[in-house]
Motif scaffolding. Structure first.
Motif, PDB file in Angstrom:
ATOM      1  N   UNK A 108       0.822  -1.212   0.000  1.00  0.00           N
ATOM      2  CA  UNK A 108       0.000   0.000   0.000  1.00  0.00           C
ATOM      3  C   UNK A 108       0.855   1.259   0.000  1.00  0.00           C
ATOM      4  N   UNK A 109       1.910   1.222   0.848  1.00  0.00           N
ATOM      5  CA  UNK A 109       2.782   2.389   0.958  1.00  0.00           C
ATOM      6  C   UNK A 109       3.452   2.657  -0.385  1.00  0.00           C
ATOM      7  N   UNK A 110       3.890   1.566  -1.071  1.00  0.00           N
ATOM      8  CA  UNK A 110       4.547   1.773  -2.362  1.00  0.00           C
ATOM      9  C   UNK A 110       3.547   2.311  -3.390  1.00  0.00           C
ATOM     10  N   UNK A 111       2.292   1.883  -3.268  1.00  0.00           N
ATOM     11  CA  UNK A 111       1.264   2.385  -4.181  1.00  0.00           C
ATOM     12  C   UNK A 111       1.036   3.895  -3.969  1.00  0.00           C
ATOM     13  N   UNK A 112       0.923   4.280  -2.677  1.00  0.00           N
ATOM     14  CA  UNK A 112       0.699   5.705  -2.371  1.00  0.00           C
ATOM     15  C   UNK A 112       1.879   6.554  -2.849  1.00  0.00           C
ATOM     16  N   UNK A 117       4.066  10.386  -6.638  1.00  0.00           N
ATOM     17  CA  UNK A 117       5.133  10.699  -7.599  1.00  0.00           C
ATOM     18  C   UNK A 117       4.566  11.283  -8.887  1.00  0.00           C
ATOM     19  N   UNK A 118       3.304  10.915  -9.176  1.00  0.00           N
ATOM     20  CA  UNK A 118       2.711  11.418 -10.413  1.00  0.00           C
ATOM     21  C   UNK A 118       2.629  12.938 -10.432  1.00  0.00           C
ATOM     22  N   UNK A 119       2.472  13.520  -9.241  1.00  0.00           N
ATOM     23  CA  UNK A 119       2.430  14.984  -9.115  1.00  0.00           C
ATOM     24  C   UNK A 119       3.753  15.602  -9.548  1.00  0.00           C
ATOM     25  N   UNK A 120       4.883  15.008  -9.067  1.00  0.00           N
ATOM     26  CA  UNK A 120       6.206  15.542  -9.408  1.00  0.00           C
ATOM     27  C   UNK A 120       6.463  15.389 -10.908  1.00  0.00           C
TER      28      UNK A 120
END
Ligand code: ATP
Length: 662
Positions: A108-112, A117-120
């Motif tokens: 879950x943490x890796x998914x979040x 990261x998509x924002x950056x």
């Protein structure tokens, strides 16, 4: 109108297994629920396979007033009836669950992290190829690999938990069923039992699989992404979930249809199993009467017609689940677009936040779709669990609550004012309703007693009470002065060697059948028992002798051979009390005479009960009980009864005149 399964009666109140919404119409009788919630409602009882079901009428206006409340009540009801009872099984796998939680958190943490990261990424668009982009790509790859690894470990752990769960549930169920009383087996449909031990257990395992593999991770993913989105833009998040209450209400409706059709489908599957086992067991009978067409075109057709109708209903409602979610998803996105256009126009939302938010929606909707597509699996498992639980938890009619394990038993047997009926009602008002009424007699140790009477007079039932296959409704049965109910059931049964009418055999070898249940077989005792039962000769002629496989139910032996094995089995256990219920009826006159004389040797120093229709076979007994419609009409030694010139003499005369006709 839903049905509720009865748990137990306390006084005039009934405990049933499901919780109801509190707004049930007042119509008369009271149902008291677990946790002492009393709800007045109209109650109609109907007897069905020994289980009573209640139906109730509720105040539908009040009930439908709050869909969300009803949704959460439904969830609570399901938790109380299913999940809280399955969890103790899962609690055995604490370490696995611990690692499962860790891997779930990692995935879950890796998914979040991926989502954020998509924002950056949006800030790098248009800057061309540069080192920052490389680092970004490596980071993305790392989180993807981490998530994949976590998912792999998660799957491996779940597979282990499910297999162990299935094994322990099957073992538990089989063990409970092995200890259930005779009444249960007479009242329960064999197909339903087979279904519970096989398909129902599989469905419950699939429920657990869906829960661990899809439901819980999806729920956590949904919650995590939701919180993240709420953190990014509360107005956009609320516009996205604005349609959710309506979606839950429609989903709840669909679920109810699914629940109903799943229940009916599983019941039909049980009936089908029953028909199949009955057909294959009696295939010779069906073939010899040419009943194949009737079985196919009437019996099977009826079940399959029901199955088809229920299947369509089930499949149509199942097919509607994902489209319903998708329609609401589309509406939500539309509302979101309108809201984002408004917010961007006002300048209170940046395009980077909007891009990240929109990209996150897929991660929010994906778990919802997974939950929806797994709902059917969960419902199936919940219904299957209700069936399995019924067999796991139901109270047996004959309770093994005694503690005494008497040693050096002599074998004095006393029936003290015993009354019995197969009906479960304890308070029988009319004396004639008893199958056995005020049975009272005493048999000193080492005595042989014949129980005689017309067919259906209750002879077998009387002997079954002695072995505690049933308990008397009133009165008691004592062995050496100890009430049988105060003895441990295993100790009591060890004292009694029971040879039933139908000489049942289990699949396996002759040896296994004679020394039934023994791990360490004493071959000397086996030979002795087979010799006394006049079975040694035919066993030695069979291929493999004692290792001969008797086939399912002993189908590879004749009726007389089965009866001899059954007698040998009772002798092998060396019991203090021997019970022969028409034990030599399938034998020819010569074999019967041979066994009779051998049994006289075995019977020495033992108490022996014999049920026989042919009175010629009970000439040498010490006592005779004459039963008529469940009452003792004569009791005494053969010479006393002859002198009395009553029912016994009448029966002798009838048999004698019948014999002389031939
Ligand atoms: N499991 C059961 N449930 C309900 N009724 C039963 C059950 N077993 C037997 N009965 C009924 O109880 C009555 C007595 O049966 P039982 O087998 O004790 O008679 P019996 O004297 O041994 O008959 P037979 O000489 O024909 O073997 C019969 O009317 C029978 O239909």
């Amino acid at each position: 109108m839903p049905n509720f399964r009865l748990l137990e009666y306390v006084g005039k109140e009934a405990f049933v297994s499901l919780l109801l919404p509190p707004n049930v119409g007042k119509r008369g009788a009271t149902v008291t629920f677990k946790r002492n919630r009393k709800i007045p409602c109209k109650v109609c009882c109907c007897q069905k396979r020994g289980v009573e079901t209640f139906s109730y009428e509720k105040n539908s206006k009040a009930a439908s007033s709050n869909v969300m409340k009803s949704f959460f009540l439904n969830v609570k009801e399901r938790y109380v009836n299913v999940y809280s009872q399955i969890f103790p099984y899962v609690a055995n796998f604490r370490s696995e669950i611990f690692f499962l939680s860790i891997t779930t958190v990692i995935s879950l943490a890796s998914l979040l992290r991926l989502v954020s990261s998509l924002g950056s990424f949006s800030s790098m668009i248009g800057k061309g190829f540069h080192s920052e982009l490389l680092v970004f790509s490596a980071r993305i790859l790392f989180f993807i690999l981490l998530r994949c690894f976590a998912l792999f470990v998660q799957d491996a752990i779940i597979a282990r938990v499910i297999t162990e769960f299935q094994v322990s549930l099957r073992k538990d169920l089989f063990s409970r069923l092995l200890h259930r009383d005779s009444a249960f087996y007479y009242e329960t449909n064999c197909g339903s039992l087979l279904y519970s031990c096989t398909s129902a257990v599989e469905k419950v395992s699939k429920l657990l699989y869906s829960l661990l593999h899809s439901f819980i991770p999806s729920f956590l993913q949904f919650s995590g992404v939701f919180v993240y989105m709420l953190f990014m833009s509360p107005p956009l998040t609320f516009s996205l979930i604005a349609t959710m209450p309506l979606m839950l209400a429609i989903y709840n409706l669909l679920e109810r249809v699914l629940l109903h059709s799943t229940k009916r489908l599983q019941e039909t599957a049980g009936t089908l199993s029953s028909l199949l086992s009955d057909t294959f067991r009696n295939i010779r009978l069906i073939q010899s009467y040419g009943a194949q067409k009737y079985m196919l075109e009437y019996k099977l057709k009826n079940i399959l017609t029901q199955f088809k109708a229920q299947s369509y209903r089930f499949e149509y409602s199942k097919a509607a689940v994902v489209p319903v979610i998708t329609i609401f998803y589309a509406i939500s996105v539309l509302v979101l677009l309108l809201m984002s256009a408004y917010l961007v126009g006002r300048g209170s939302l940046s395009s980077t936040t909007l891009l990240t938010f929109v990209s996150s929606i897929a991660f929010l909707i994906e778990p919802l779709q997974v939950i929806a597509s797994n709902a059917v699996e969960l419902r199936n498992g919940e219904i299957a669990w209700e069936l399995v639980r019924e067999y796991l938890q139901a109270k047996p009619r004959v309770e093994d609550a005694g503690t005494e394990e008497p040693q050096n038993v002599k074998g004095h047997v006393e029936f003290r004012d015993v009354c019995f009926s197969y009906s479960v009602e304890k308070s029988i008002s009319n004396e004639t309703d008893y199958l056995l009424s005020h049975i009272q007699f005493y048999v000193p140790a080492g005595t042989s007693v014949a129980i005689i009477g017309h067919s259906g007079s209750g002879k077998t039932t009387l002997l079954e009470l002695l072995s505690r296959f049933y308990d008397p409704l009133s009165g008691s049965i004592l062995i050496d002065g100890i009430d049988c109910r105060n003895m441990k059931l295993a100790s009591l049964r060890k004292l009694i060697g029971f040879v039933p009418q139908e000489a049942p055999l289990i699949s396996g070898t002759i040896l296994e059948n004679i020394a039934l249940g023994e791990f360490h077989i004493d071959m000397n005792r086996v030979y002795y028992a087979a010799k006394v039962a006049n079975a040694l000769e035919f066993i030695s002629e069979l291929e493999g002798g004692f290792s001969y496989d008797v086939g399912e139910g002993g189908c590879r032996l004749s009726g007389g051979q089965k009866q001899r094995i059954s007698i040998a089995r009772a002798i092998y256990t060396d019991p203090r009390i021997l019970v022969f219920d028409e034990a030599t009826s399938s034998l020819d006159a010569e074999s019967e005479a041979a066994i009779q004389s051998a049994l006289q040797v075995v019977a020495r120093n033992r108490t022996v009960f014999i049920v026989a229709h042919r009175l010629s076979t009970i000439q040498a007994v010490d006592l005779i009980v004459v039963l008529e419609r469940g009452r003792i009409v004569e009791f005494g030694t053969p010479s006393e009864l002859l002198k009395k010139n009553g029912r016994y003499v009448e029966m002798l005369r009838t048999q004698f005149s019948e014999a002389s006709v031939f």
